[in-house]
Design an enzyme around this catalytic site. Structure first.
Site, short mmCIF file in Angstrom:
data_model
loop_
_atom_site.label_atom_id
_atom_site.label_comp_id
_atom_site.label_asym_id
_atom_site.label_seq_id
_atom_site.Cartn_x
_atom_site.Cartn_y
_atom_site.Cartn_z
CB THR A 50 -0.91 -0.01 1.25
OG1 THR A 50 -1.64 -1.23 1.27
CG2 THR A 50 -1.87 1.15 1.25
CB VAL A 73 4.04 8.93 14.72
CG1 VAL A 73 2.95 9.35 15.71
CG2 VAL A 73 5.05 8.03 15.40
N GLY A 131 0.44 9.00 10.23
CA GLY A 131 0.23 8.95 8.76
C GLY A 131 0.79 10.19 8.09
CB ILE A 182 -0.14 14.35 11.09
CG1 ILE A 182 -1.61 13.98 10.94
CG2 ILE A 182 0.02 15.60 11.94
CD1 ILE A 182 -2.27 13.60 12.27
N GLY A 227 -7.39 0.16 3.19
CA GLY A 227 -5.92 0.18 3.34
C GLY A 227 -5.48 0.85 4.62
CD GLU A 279 -0.34 -1.71 11.01
OE1 GLU A 279 0.73 -2.27 10.73
OE2 GLU A 279 -0.61 -0.55 10.63
CG ASP A 328 -0.39 1.04 14.72
OD1 ASP A 328 0.57 0.81 13.97
OD2 ASP A 328 -1.04 2.12 14.67
CE LYS A 334 0.91 4.46 13.97
NZ LYS A 334 -0.46 4.30 13.46
N1 HSE Z 1 -2.92 0.63 10.85
C1 HSE Z 1 -2.39 1.95 11.07
C2 HSE Z 1 -3.55 2.83 11.51
C3 HSE Z 1 -1.76 2.46 9.82
O1 HSE Z 1 -4.71 2.43 11.34
O2 HSE Z 1 -3.31 3.91 12.02
C4 HSE Z 1 -1.01 3.75 9.99
O3 HSE Z 1 0.09 3.62 10.84
#
Ligand code: HSE
Length: 400
Positions: free
Chosen positions: A11, A127, A129, A131, A182, A185, A196, A200
């Protein structure tokens, strides 16, 4: 011209390839040099895809090519990402990555190796995405002691919580949608159970404190126990439920956690919905700064990765990453941390008051149970009382 290689054509990797080609002119102007993808590494073949001409299956081709100055690692996971990234840095290449697992576990070591060689190890996309949050903490909030970071750090869970709240959607089908979009994870348990988000917040805390915050020592609770009933009570309280990663100075100690919290409308993250992430950074001089934007998904995440590539090209022989020591930061025992708790129980009011004393009741019109908010108390004191009361249906921490 600067030659780069992309490790992983999933992705994010395909997004990086697309952005570098689609915004070529603009990126060339911003970087000061044209950036060309010389290789894409993946185990798979992609017949008919634009990456086909540069696709390789053997990492050594990239490692041994001295023309490749920047390696973009977007494979995820630790194996073989750690070995690939480390060997690239040791070979004198800069590395940009979106891999939060890698950064949370080996960030300090990889930053040190990059520093020693005047190269860069950048991880803006790890961390939040799309931003910008790593660069602001490293480069801009440099006159402050950062005393708190509180963030909605996982797009998938925020998407699920929002759909449950606003549309009464069910957990499973909403998770499936998040996977299709997308956001999730490969193993969505990492999103749902907070694994996750905890990586972060550990990355942000390590940057803010300059020492390694071990994600394995952070209290972590996901959203799998949040139900439609909890949202009814949240509505009755006028609050929203968000999965928050937190790192905060409390007295002289640092407390970190990931857990669902009830936020009031006055909270800056109350209205951060869907896949959007939001991060509140509190400095002792600047006060509150809030960063909001797309927290997951192909192009937002790839955009952050490419911004790192531009940064690397602008600073080819200069290391711009601030140090974060390998020495560990000691965290306060989470059980000592104090807050109010919202509780649902099948016990009656006299039992509740015998155990918890003064409480504030919440009526969501649900029969056979009572909802109430405790006074501020430590986690361990709350747990002690909860086991004395028994019959707890759920409990969610109040974010004050
Ligand atoms: N799976 C993660 C989320 C992807 O949903 O934030 C981005 O790190």
């Amino acid at each position: 011209m600067i030659k780069v290689a992309i490790l992983g054509y999933g992705t994010v990797g395909s997004g990086v390839f697309e952005i570098i080609n689609e915004n070529k002119e603009l990126i060339t102007a911003n970087a000061g040099e044209e950036i060309q993808v010389k290789y894409v590494l993946d185990l798979r073949d992609f017949p008919g895809d634009p990456c086909e001409n540069v696709l390789v299956h053997d990492y050594n081709v990239i490692l041994e090519d001295s023309e490749v100055e920047v390696v973009i690692e977007v494979m995820g996971g630790l194996k073989p990402a750690y070995d690939f990234v480390k060997s690239a840095l040791l070979a004198g290449k800069s590395v940009c990555t979106s891999n939060k697992e890698l950064v949370a576990k080996y960030g300090a070591e990889l930053i040190r190796i990059a520093h020693e060689r005047n190269r860069n190890f950048l991880f803006e996309a790890s961390v939040g995405g799309g931003i910008p949050i790593i660069r602001p903490i490293n480069m801009h909030i440099t006159a402050d002691r950062i005393c708190e970071i509180t963030g909605i750090l996982n797009g998938t869970t925020n998407y699920i919580l929002t759909k449950m709240d606003k549309e009464g959607a069910d957990f499973e089908s909403t998770l499936k949608k998040a996977q299709e979009l997308g956001y999730a994870e490969r193993n969505p348990e990492a999103d749902i159970e907070g694994y996750d988000a905890v990586r972060k917040i550990a990355i942000l805390a390590s940057l803010a404190k300059g020492k390694t915050v071990n994600f394995e020592e952070i209290y972590t609770e996901g959203i799998s126990k949040i139900t439609a009933q909890d949202f009814k009570y949240a509505k009755a309280m006028g609050r929203s439920i968000k999965l928050l990663g937190k790192c905060k100075n409390e007295d002289d100690a640092v407390v970190a956690s990931v857990s669902p919290r009830l936020l009031s409308p006055q909270h800056p993250l109350y209205n951060v919905n869907d896949v959007v992430n939001g991060i509140l950074v509190r400095g002792n001089m600047v006060g509150d700064l809030v960063f909001i934007g797309s927290g997951a998904g192909k192009l937002p995440t790839a955009s952050a990765v490419v911004s790192d590539v531009v940064d690397c090209v602008r600073h080819l022989n200069v290391s711009t990453t601030v140090m974060w020591e390998e020495e560990k930061l000691a965290l306060e025992d989470f059980s000592k941390s104090r807050k109010r708790f919202f509780v649902r129980t099948s016990c009656d009011k006299s039992d509740i008051e015998k155990v918890y004393g003064m409480v504030e009741y919440v009526d969501a019109g649900i029969k056979g149970e009572i909802g109430f908010i405790t006074e501020k108390m430590s986690e361990e004191s709350f747990e002690g009382k909860a086991s004395k009361l028994g019959n707890i249906l759920s409990r969610i921490r109040i974010e004050d």
